[in-house]
Write a protein that holds these residues in place. Structure first.
Motif, PDB file in Angstrom:
ATOM      1  N   LEU A   1      43.483  44.782  36.225  1.00  0.00           N
ATOM      2  CA  LEU A   1      44.909  44.781  35.748  1.00  0.00           C
ATOM      3  C   LEU A   1      45.840  43.888  36.767  1.00  0.00           C
ATOM      4  CD1 LEU A   1      45.373  48.535  34.933  1.00  0.00           C
ATOM      5  CD2 LEU A   1      45.151  46.705  33.229  1.00  0.00           C
ATOM      6  N   GLY A   2      45.456  43.860  38.058  1.00  0.00           N
ATOM      7  CA  GLY A   2      46.430  43.153  38.778  1.00  0.00           C
ATOM      8  C   GLY A   2      46.035  41.653  38.773  1.00  0.00           C
ATOM      9  N   GLU A   3      44.891  41.292  38.261  1.00  0.00           N
ATOM     10  CA  GLU A   3      44.692  39.938  38.054  1.00  0.00           C
ATOM     11  C   GLU A   3      45.152  39.274  36.880  1.00  0.00           C
ATOM     12  OE1 GLU A   3      40.670  37.161  37.512  1.00  0.00           O
ATOM     13  OE2 GLU A   3      40.417  39.143  38.075  1.00  0.00           O
ATOM     14  N   GLN A   4      45.169  40.415  35.826  1.00  0.00           N
ATOM     15  CA  GLN A   4      45.829  39.739  34.607  1.00  0.00           C
ATOM     16  C   GLN A   4      47.397  39.644  34.710  1.00  0.00           C
ATOM     17  OE1 GLN A   4      44.613  42.677  31.594  1.00  0.00           O
ATOM     18  NE2 GLN A   4      42.436  42.103  31.633  1.00  0.00           N
ATOM     19  N   LEU A   5      48.013  40.712  35.484  1.00  0.00           N
ATOM     20  CA  LEU A   5      49.360  40.614  35.916  1.00  0.00           C
ATOM     21  C   LEU A   5      49.723  39.232  36.492  1.00  0.00           C
ATOM     22  CD1 LEU A   5      52.217  41.741  36.060  1.00  0.00           C
ATOM     23  CD2 LEU A   5      51.407  42.847  37.994  1.00  0.00           C
ATOM     24  N   GLY A   6      48.785  38.964  37.471  1.00  0.00           N
ATOM     25  CA  GLY A   6      49.116  37.731  38.188  1.00  0.00           C
ATOM     26  C   GLY A   6      48.998  36.595  37.272  1.00  0.00           C
ATOM     27  N   GLN A   7      47.926  36.242  36.548  1.00  0.00           N
ATOM     28  CA  GLN A   7      47.963  35.392  35.463  1.00  0.00           C
ATOM     29  C   GLN A   7      49.326  35.313  34.672  1.00  0.00           C
ATOM     30  OE1 GLN A   7      44.365  36.112  33.452  1.00  0.00           O
ATOM     31  NE2 GLN A   7      42.901  35.244  35.344  1.00  0.00           N
ATOM     32  N   THR A   8      49.658  36.369  34.095  1.00  0.00           N
ATOM     33  CA  THR A   8      50.822  36.449  33.226  1.00  0.00           C
ATOM     34  C   THR A   8      52.031  35.627  33.771  1.00  0.00           C
ATOM     35  OG1 THR A   8      49.911  38.448  32.055  1.00  0.00           O
ATOM     36  CG2 THR A   8      52.336  37.784  31.869  1.00  0.00           C
ATOM     37  N   LEU A   9      52.235  36.293  35.050  1.00  0.00           N
ATOM     38  CA  LEU A   9      53.212  35.803  36.017  1.00  0.00           C
ATOM     39  C   LEU A   9      53.308  34.247  36.363  1.00  0.00           C
ATOM     40  CD1 LEU A   9      53.714  38.641  38.838  1.00  0.00           C
ATOM     41  CD2 LEU A   9      55.091  38.238  36.618  1.00  0.00           C
ATOM     42  N   GLN A  10      51.889  33.681  36.502  1.00  0.00           N
ATOM     43  CA  GLN A  10      51.982  32.299  36.610  1.00  0.00           C
ATOM     44  C   GLN A  10      52.155  31.381  35.345  1.00  0.00           C
ATOM     45  OE1 GLN A  10      47.787  32.040  37.906  1.00  0.00           O
ATOM     46  NE2 GLN A  10      48.180  33.020  39.985  1.00  0.00           N
ATOM     47  N   ARG A  11      51.694  31.867  34.344  1.00  0.00           N
ATOM     48  CA  ARG A  11      51.933  31.204  33.146  1.00  0.00           C
ATOM     49  C   ARG A  11      53.615  31.263  32.775  1.00  0.00           C
ATOM     50  NH1 ARG A  11      47.250  33.994  31.104  1.00  0.00           N
ATOM     51  NH2 ARG A  11      48.815  35.703  30.165  1.00  0.00           N
ATOM     52  N   ALA A  12      54.428  32.354  33.367  1.00  0.00           N
ATOM     53  CA  ALA A  12      55.654  32.349  33.027  1.00  0.00           C
ATOM     54  C   ALA A  12      56.716  31.565  34.137  1.00  0.00           C
ATOM     55  CB  ALA A  12      56.255  33.793  33.059  1.00  0.00           C
TER      56      ALA A  12
END
Length: 242
Positions: free
Chosen positions: A34-45
């Motif tokens: 979940l933390g990794e997915q959250l990080g990817q979402t923040l990077q894309r944003a």
């Protein structure tokens, strides 16, 4: 040399039940994903002109789990009562707005609720016998009678504390006293709402009408101090000196 034919009954893999330790590992892996997915979402944003910002740390905090429960006397558990109502009970009794018999009947019914329903499954005879149980062996003790219980139930219904919902079933006003969880209390209240006609002022209906009415209309009458000094009018003075 020819290869041996495969077995017709392949061995089933052994089922391994997760232990507490393995469960913790699985939970940590899920949190990591979940933390990794959250990080990817923040990077894309992130703003593409400025450049991507790398998330270096995601933390999770656990709240404290309740470890103790209420320690109450007896096998019946405990109920929740409105603090306002328990104070009002004392005021009404002192002001003689309810009788001792009415209070005793109400408390007995309140303590006998079936959990999460607000309903006590007592006949009026059972209430009478229950109230007299401790003194049943004493022929000289003052006991409550069945007619007194009947009148008390009728009066408690008039002031919105209980209502009869069938033979041997009394519903308590769950806004005053409830044995159960808050979710169940709201469900019981919602069920009561169905009995109130649309458009009718519900403050005059059970369970929103909470009496006695005299006390609610004139709260100054709850002053339980010394007698109020009365101002003597000229007409009364003439009659007294007459």
């Amino acid at each position: 040399m020819t290869a041996e034919p495969p077995s017709r009954n392949p061995r089933r893999p052994r089922t391994v039940r997760p232990t507490t330790a393995s469960t913790d590992v699985v939970g940590n892996q899920l949190l990591g994903m979940l933390g990794e997915q959250l990080g990817q979402t923040l990077q894309r944003a992130a703003d593409p002109v400025v450049g991507k910002r790398k998330v270096t740390r995601v933390s999770v905090e656990y709240g404290d789990e309740p470890s103790t429960v209420h320690d109450m006397a007896g096998p019946l558990g405990y109920s929740l009562a409105s603090n306002w109502f328990t104070q009002r009970l004392a005021q009404l009794l002192i002001a003689n707005e309810i009788t001792r018999s009415q209070l005793c009947v109400f408390l007995y019914v309140a303590g006998g609720q079936k959990r999460n329903t607000g309903i006590a499954e007592y006949t009026q005879q059972e209430i009478t016998e229950g109230l007299n149980k401790l003194i049943a062996a004493d022929p000289n003790a003052r006991k409550i009678s069945r007619p007194t219980v009947n009148r008390a139930i009728r009066r408690l219904g008039e002031i919105g504390w209980v209502e009869q919902v069938g033979n041997g079933r009394t519903r308590l006003n769950v806004r005053l006293w409830f044995h159960g969880g808050s979710t169940f209390q709201h469900e019981v209240l919602a069920d009561m709402e169905k009995d109130i006609p649309a458009g009718e002022n519900k403050t005059n209906r059970f369970p929103y009408q909470i009496g006695p009415e005299l006390i609610h209309q004139h709260p100054e009458q709850l002053d339980l101090g010394l007698a109020i000094e009365q101002t003597e009018t000229p007409a009364r003075r003439r009659r007294r000196t007459g």
